[in-house]
Design a protein around this motif. Structure first.
Motif, short mmCIF file in Angstrom:
data_model
loop_
_atom_site.label_atom_id
_atom_site.label_comp_id
_atom_site.label_asym_id
_atom_site.label_seq_id
_atom_site.Cartn_x
_atom_site.Cartn_y
_atom_site.Cartn_z
N LEU A 82 9.09 -24.74 7.92
CA LEU A 82 10.07 -24.25 6.94
C LEU A 82 9.39 -23.74 5.67
N THR A 83 8.41 -24.49 5.19
CA THR A 83 7.85 -24.22 3.87
C THR A 83 6.58 -23.38 3.89
N GLY A 84 5.77 -23.55 4.92
CA GLY A 84 4.47 -22.88 4.95
C GLY A 84 3.49 -23.52 3.98
N THR A 124 1.55 -29.51 1.47
CA THR A 124 1.85 -30.48 0.41
C THR A 124 3.36 -30.59 0.19
N TYR A 125 4.02 -29.44 0.10
CA TYR A 125 5.47 -29.45 -0.10
C TYR A 125 6.16 -30.03 1.13
N ALA A 126 5.63 -29.72 2.30
CA ALA A 126 6.21 -30.26 3.54
C ALA A 126 6.14 -31.78 3.55
N ASP A 127 5.02 -32.34 3.13
CA ASP A 127 4.89 -33.79 3.07
C ASP A 127 5.89 -34.39 2.08
N ASP A 128 6.10 -33.70 0.97
CA ASP A 128 7.09 -34.16 -0.01
C ASP A 128 8.50 -34.14 0.59
N LEU A 129 8.80 -33.09 1.35
CA LEU A 129 10.12 -33.00 2.00
C LEU A 129 10.31 -34.13 3.01
N LEU A 170 16.36 -33.45 6.16
CA LEU A 170 15.23 -32.67 5.67
C LEU A 170 15.65 -31.22 5.41
N ARG A 171 16.37 -30.64 6.35
CA ARG A 171 16.82 -29.26 6.21
C ARG A 171 17.73 -29.10 4.98
N ASP A 177 16.55 -27.60 -2.52
CA ASP A 177 15.38 -27.22 -3.33
C ASP A 177 15.31 -25.71 -3.52
N MET A 178 15.62 -24.97 -2.47
CA MET A 178 15.57 -23.51 -2.56
C MET A 178 16.61 -22.99 -3.55
N ARG A 179 17.82 -23.54 -3.49
CA ARG A 179 18.86 -23.12 -4.45
C ARG A 179 18.44 -23.46 -5.87
#
Length: 182
Positions: free
Chosen positions: A25-27, A30-35, A64-65, A71-73
Motif C-alpha cells: 500500500l505504502t511503498g 518504515t511507514y508500513a511497519d507503523d501501519l 490496516l486499510r 492517514d491519506m485523507r
C-alpha cells in the motif's frame, strides 16, 4: 486466559501478511511497519468486537486499510515542511498591541464625561439604537446623537487617531507583513 490464546495466536500469525500488505500500500517499509503496529493496537483495543469464527487476518487487514485511508485523507490537509521554510514565512499579528490598545481605550473612555461615555457605550458597545439610548438616558434623540459625536471626536483626540490608517496594524507591522509575502 486460555480462551484468548487462539485469538492472540491468530493475530501473531497475521503479522507477516499485514506487513506485506502495508508495504504494497505504502511503498515505504518504515511507514508500513507503523501501519501494522497501529492496526495491531486497534485490533487489541477492539478485540471484543472481533467475531470468533471469522478470519482474524481479514479483520486486521480491514483495520490496516482503514488506517491507511485515514492517514491519506489527513495528509492531504498537511503540508510537508521539514526545514520549516513555509512556517518561517507565516506572519501573525502580535497580541500585545491589541492589549495595549484596549488599555489605552479604557483610559480614554474614563476621561469622557459620564453622559458622553454612557451614550457611546450604549450605542457603540451594546448595540442599542439611538432612539433606545435616548429613552434609556431620559433625553431626546438629538442630544444622544450630539453626545456620541462629541464622544467619538474626543476619543480620537485622546488616542491621537488622525486618519483611517491609524486603525488596525501600524505601518511597521504592515511593512513586516508585506515583506513576508512571497
Amino acid at each position: 486466559m486460555a480462551s484468548e490464546d487462539p485469538v492472540r495466536q491468530a493475530m501473531l500469525a497475521a503479522i507477516p501478511h499485514l506487513r506485506a500488505f502495508a508495504i504494497s500500500l505504502t511503498g515505504n517499509v518504515t511507514y508500513a511497519d507503523d501501519l501494522v503496529q497501529a492496526a495491531l493496537l486497534r485490533g487489541l483495543e477492539n478485540l471484543d468486537k472481533f467475531q470468533p469464527g471469522t478470519s482474524m487476518q481479514a479483520w486486521l487487514f480491514t483495520i490496516l486499510r482503514n488506517q491507511f485511508y485515514t492517514d491519506m485523507r489527513r495528509s492531504r490537509r498537511e503540508v510537508d515542511d521539514p526545514e520549516g521554510a513555509l512556517a518561517g514565512k507565516l506572519a501573525v499579528m502580535p497580541e500585545q498591541g491589541a492589549r495595549l490598545d484596549f488599555s489605552d481605550m479604557q483610559v480614554a473612555l474614563a476621561k469622557l464625561s459620564v453622559e458622553q461615555r454612557e451614550a457611546l457605550l450604549l450605542v457603540g458597545a451594546e448595540g442599542v439604537s439611538y432612539e433606545e439610548a435616548a429613552q434609556i438616558c431620559g433625553t431626546n434623540l438629538g442630544t444622544i446623537k450630539s453626545r456620541i459625536n462629541r464622544a467619538r471626536t474626543r476619543l480620537a483626540e485622546l488616542l491621537a487617531l488622525d486618519a483611517q490608517e491609524d486603525l488596525g496594524p501600524d505601518r511597521l507591522v504592515k511593512a513586516a507583513l508585506f515583506m513576508q509575502t512571497p
